[in-house]
Enzyme design. Sequence first.
Site, PDB file in Angstrom:
ATOM      1  N   LYS A  18      -8.429   6.144 -10.220  1.00 37.35           N
ATOM      2  CA  LYS A  18      -8.572   6.321 -11.670  1.00 37.35           C
ATOM      3  C   LYS A  18      -7.246   6.184 -12.411  1.00 37.35           C
ATOM      4  O   LYS A  18      -7.193   6.336 -13.624  1.00 37.35           O
ATOM      5  CB  LYS A  18      -9.213   7.686 -11.953  1.00 37.35           C
ATOM      6  N   ASP A  49      -5.890   3.414 -12.789  1.00 36.58           N
ATOM      7  CA  ASP A  49      -6.277   2.254 -13.612  1.00 36.58           C
ATOM      8  C   ASP A  49      -7.593   2.610 -14.305  1.00 36.58           C
ATOM      9  O   ASP A  49      -8.669   2.135 -13.938  1.00 36.58           O
ATOM     10  CB  ASP A  49      -6.430   1.019 -12.719  1.00 36.58           C
ATOM     11  N   HIS A  74      -3.591   4.394  -2.095  1.00 40.74           N
ATOM     12  CA  HIS A  74      -4.576   3.501  -1.444  1.00 40.74           C
ATOM     13  C   HIS A  74      -5.144   4.157  -0.186  1.00 40.74           C
ATOM     14  O   HIS A  74      -6.339   4.070   0.085  1.00 40.74           O
ATOM     15  CB  HIS A  74      -3.908   2.184  -1.022  1.00 40.74           C
ATOM     16  N   LEU A 118       0.812  -1.224   0.000  1.00 40.57           N
ATOM     17  CA  LEU A 118       0.000   0.000   0.000  1.00 40.57           C
ATOM     18  C   LEU A 118       0.845   1.273   0.000  1.00 40.57           C
ATOM     19  O   LEU A 118       1.890   1.344   0.642  1.00 40.57           O
ATOM     20  CB  LEU A 118      -0.914  -0.004   1.228  1.00 40.57           C
ATOM     21  N   HIS A 119       0.350   2.259  -0.723  1.00 39.13           N
ATOM     22  CA  HIS A 119       0.989   3.581  -0.760  1.00 39.13           C
ATOM     23  C   HIS A 119      -0.082   4.634  -0.502  1.00 39.13           C
ATOM     24  O   HIS A 119      -1.264   4.298  -0.286  1.00 39.13           O
ATOM     25  CB  HIS A 119       1.711   3.794  -2.094  1.00 39.13           C
ATOM     26  N   VAL A 142      -3.070   9.765  -7.211  1.00 42.84           N
ATOM     27  CA  VAL A 142      -2.170  10.458  -6.267  1.00 42.84           C
ATOM     28  C   VAL A 142      -0.754  10.356  -6.845  1.00 42.84           C
ATOM     29  O   VAL A 142      -0.329   9.285  -7.308  1.00 42.84           O
ATOM     30  CB  VAL A 142      -2.246   9.819  -4.862  1.00 42.84           C
TER      31      VAL A 142
HETATM   32  O1  PAF Z   1      -6.425  -2.288  -8.744  1.00 46.40           O
HETATM   33  C1  PAF Z   1      -6.093  -3.291  -8.094  1.00 46.40           C
HETATM   34  O2  PAF Z   1      -5.306  -3.217  -7.157  1.00 46.40           O
HETATM   35  C2  PAF Z   1      -6.662  -4.647  -8.467  1.00 46.40           C
HETATM   36  O3  PAF Z   1      -6.831  -4.762  -9.827  1.00 46.40           O
HETATM   37  C3  PAF Z   1      -7.975  -4.982  -7.724  1.00 46.40           C
HETATM   38  C4  PAF Z   1      -9.084  -4.007  -8.095  1.00 46.40           C
HETATM   39  C5  PAF Z   1      -7.752  -4.927  -6.230  1.00 46.40           C
HETATM   40  C6  PAF Z   1      -8.436  -6.388  -8.098  1.00 46.40           C
HETATM   41  O4  PAF Z   1      -7.484  -7.343  -7.771  1.00 46.40           O
END
Ligand code: PAF
Length: 276
Positions: free
Chosen positions: A144, A146, A33, A29-30, A172
């Site tokens: 966003k 992704d 998240h 995590l960063h 971010v």
């Molecule tokens: O974006 C992510 O970290 C992953 O694709 C997710 C949404 C947790 C699904 O594994």
Amino acid sequence: MRVFHRLGDLRQYRQGVARVAFVPTMGSLHEGHLALTRAARKYADTVIASVFVNRLQFGPGEDFERYPRTLQEDGEKLAKAGVDALFAPDEAELYPEPQTCFVEPPDLQHLLEGEFRPGHFRGVATVVLKLFNCVQPQTALFGKKDYQQWMLIRLMTQQLALPIEIVGMDTVRAPDGLALSSRNAYLSPAERAEAPRLYQTLRALKEAVSREGWARSAALQQEARQSLEHHGWKTDYLVVCRQSDLQAPSDAAQSLVIVAAARLGATRLIDNLEIE
Ligand code: PAF
């Protein structure tokens, strides 16, 4: 913060809480998240995060095995951020038998990321639906960064009538503009110094498209790609497209987004920038 490794324990906890806002993650995590978990608090009294590295969304030869797994630190960060519960199943818990039922996302899954990572979005959609069924949130938050994943999850939620509000949060960035990503950990010091060029290139392209107009976008994106490659990047794609369906723009009224994936050494980075 409560930590659940077993679905049964999570379900029991879930029965005792009313509204849940959910942040699914693959860990490592960063701040991106953690910003999602803080925003989640606005949507529900209870915030649940998950950490699960989902084998189904990695293709052969991708980084599933070496993907950073830092559950202890992740738990500490989430607890500090005020998350109420963490669901961290292992593979045997989430996939107790080989997963043979899949969510098949619409054709959008085959464009851009999908062209370079076949089956990726099928794996993402399948695990996200499964996690939704485990956590049963009213709201779920996604970064966003992704962009295509965020679009496909919204489509899945809408078309399968899931009673969940999907919230997309802005990317971010580090002070030098690099989008935060767990995969940044793979960059060597020299690559890390070069990495902000991806965002700089997107910003320059956005300015050029805003100035010269959408009809010039194909030529401008080609120049942007060449300039990135001149600095040693290998570009999978760098395109200006419509926010609505990631297809090439066809008139001036459309909201656009620049989406890009490019490799620096062995590390593949993605980023995007909306043009309103
Ligand atoms: O974006 C992510 O970290 C992953 O694709 C997710 C949404 C947790 C699904 O594994």
